[in-house]
Design an enzyme around this catalytic site. Sequence first.
Site, PDB file in Angstrom:
ATOM      1  N   LEU A   9       0.817  -1.213   0.000  1.00 22.67           N
ATOM      2  CA  LEU A   9       0.000   0.000   0.000  1.00 22.67           C
ATOM      3  C   LEU A   9       0.851   1.264   0.000  1.00 22.67           C
ATOM      4  O   LEU A   9       0.346   2.342   0.256  1.00 22.67           O
ATOM      5  CB  LEU A   9      -0.909   0.012   1.244  1.00 22.67           C
ATOM      6  CG  LEU A   9      -2.000  -1.056   1.310  1.00 22.67           C
ATOM      7  CD1 LEU A   9      -2.723  -0.983   2.640  1.00 22.67           C
ATOM      8  CD2 LEU A   9      -2.997  -0.904   0.182  1.00 22.67           C
ATOM      9  N   ASP A  10       2.145   1.097  -0.262  1.00 17.72           N
ATOM     10  CA  ASP A  10       3.072   2.198  -0.053  1.00 17.72           C
ATOM     11  C   ASP A  10       3.018   3.282  -1.121  1.00 17.72           C
ATOM     12  O   ASP A  10       3.951   3.502  -1.871  1.00 17.72           O
ATOM     13  CB  ASP A  10       4.500   1.681   0.128  1.00 17.72           C
ATOM     14  CG  ASP A  10       4.820   0.475  -0.730  1.00 17.72           C
ATOM     15  OD1 ASP A  10       5.985   0.139  -0.832  1.00 17.72           O
ATOM     16  OD2 ASP A  10       3.886  -0.116  -1.304  1.00 17.72           O
ATOM     17  N   THR A  11       1.901   3.968  -1.208  1.00 21.57           N
ATOM     18  CA  THR A  11       1.769   5.223  -1.941  1.00 21.57           C
ATOM     19  C   THR A  11       2.774   6.219  -1.369  1.00 21.57           C
ATOM     20  O   THR A  11       3.115   6.145  -0.199  1.00 21.57           O
ATOM     21  CB  THR A  11       0.342   5.779  -1.723  1.00 21.57           C
ATOM     22  OG1 THR A  11      -0.596   4.810  -2.172  1.00 21.57           O
ATOM     23  CG2 THR A  11       0.125   7.074  -2.481  1.00 21.57           C
ATOM     24  N   VAL A  12       3.257   7.158  -2.181  1.00 27.13           N
ATOM     25  CA  VAL A  12       4.202   8.149  -1.685  1.00 27.13           C
ATOM     26  C   VAL A  12       3.575   9.539  -1.705  1.00 27.13           C
ATOM     27  O   VAL A  12       2.617   9.793  -2.451  1.00 27.13           O
ATOM     28  CB  VAL A  12       5.508   8.163  -2.513  1.00 27.13           C
ATOM     29  CG1 VAL A  12       6.156   6.792  -2.481  1.00 27.13           C
ATOM     30  CG2 VAL A  12       5.261   8.604  -3.958  1.00 27.13           C
TER      31      VAL A  12
END
Length: 442
Positions: A252-255
Amino acid sequence: MEAAESGRPGPAASSSSSSSSSSPPAAAEGEKTGPAAMRRSDRDGGADGRNVGFVLVHAGAGYHSESKAKEYKQVCKKACQKAIEKLQTGALAVDVVAAALIELEDSPFTNAGMGSNLNLSGDIECDASTMDGKSLNFGAVGALRGIKNPILVANKLLSEAQKGKLSAGRIPPCFLVGEGAHKWAVDHGIVPCPPDIMTTKFSLSAFRKNRRKLELAEKVETEMIQTKKRREVTENVSVFIFTLSTNVTASLDTVGAVVVDHEGNVAAAVSSGGLAMKHPGRVGQAAVYGCGCWAENAGGHNVYSTAVSTSGCGEHLVRTMLARECSVALQSEDAHQALLETMQKKFVRSPFLACEDSVLGGVIVLRCCRCSMDSESALNTPALLVEFLWSHTTESMCVGYMSTQDGKAKVNTHISRLPPGAVAGQSLAIEGGVCRLRTSVN
């Protein structure tokens, strides 16, 4: 690290995360900081106080393994350093957040730009958006293929919209998707990127593993229909689907980034490759107005300038408009308490997500206002007071922050984690700090 659990918390959950304005020495890179040790940096923001600013970035809310902690922190460090370089040249906040996100998108360890999650068809489709707190303009792209840095397109949409109407009085677009977004980007000078360059060894390996698990789950479902052994096989299906969703949660590592510049303007941006194995054409919160990011300068009824960037399960964040909700809440007197209550009431326990067993997401926020550098001094030197926080319901969230008054090597990076025994999707962690920047603008 202090954290408040919020699966179904009572008032006591709030009191466990009280803030303090103590002044500890600057932390080494990666040192943990919690609300009970709110960071305060009252040093000079520069020789003349003109080109000051602050940046807070995140490499996503999800799961960050200890084995890759160094890589996640390093990419946050590079993003902060790039942002500070731009701020020191006098760049405005909206261009600084784009510069920070380019660094984050270019990392193969983040789910944005290069190395993003692949969809069901084995393609990379990215979402991104940015918002300028000064003009309140917004630019976004969704399900975009073949562009290495989606944030460049979102930023270009925002800047082009500021030029006014198109020929024949047409309204310029602020949000484009799919093939139309790609064509617009190329027409406006953004170089396309071959798909094989955007795919990394890690993202391709994860896709193949997830595809095998999905095929196995579908096979079991077919057997369930054919044999009509519903109860027995349904239990097996649940196991396979849970295994797949566990991997999805880990990706889920959106930035994102939030920035305040020397004029006190704020801006926010977010970029994401979306959920693993998503349906082609799916658009997540990173592209949706009020859900992925929000930025709004002080003025009118707003005492504070605020900027927010989110991460997590896009469907959960879209249905709660979490970015906008956090921005509104930050106008309260106590920023820490306001964010804690918003995460609890407007996200974890939101009526719009009542059917969800696990609510996954995270935010980084900042708010700032004009103040005096030293309240006890008769000189009344103008300054910007910046309060910054992050909160997440996922297992972890990687963040980094830096001000123009810090040396180039003094980037604070940190992987925030839920406390032992806390359940991801039902509990939350919240941390942050405070920074005072000398300015020449009163």
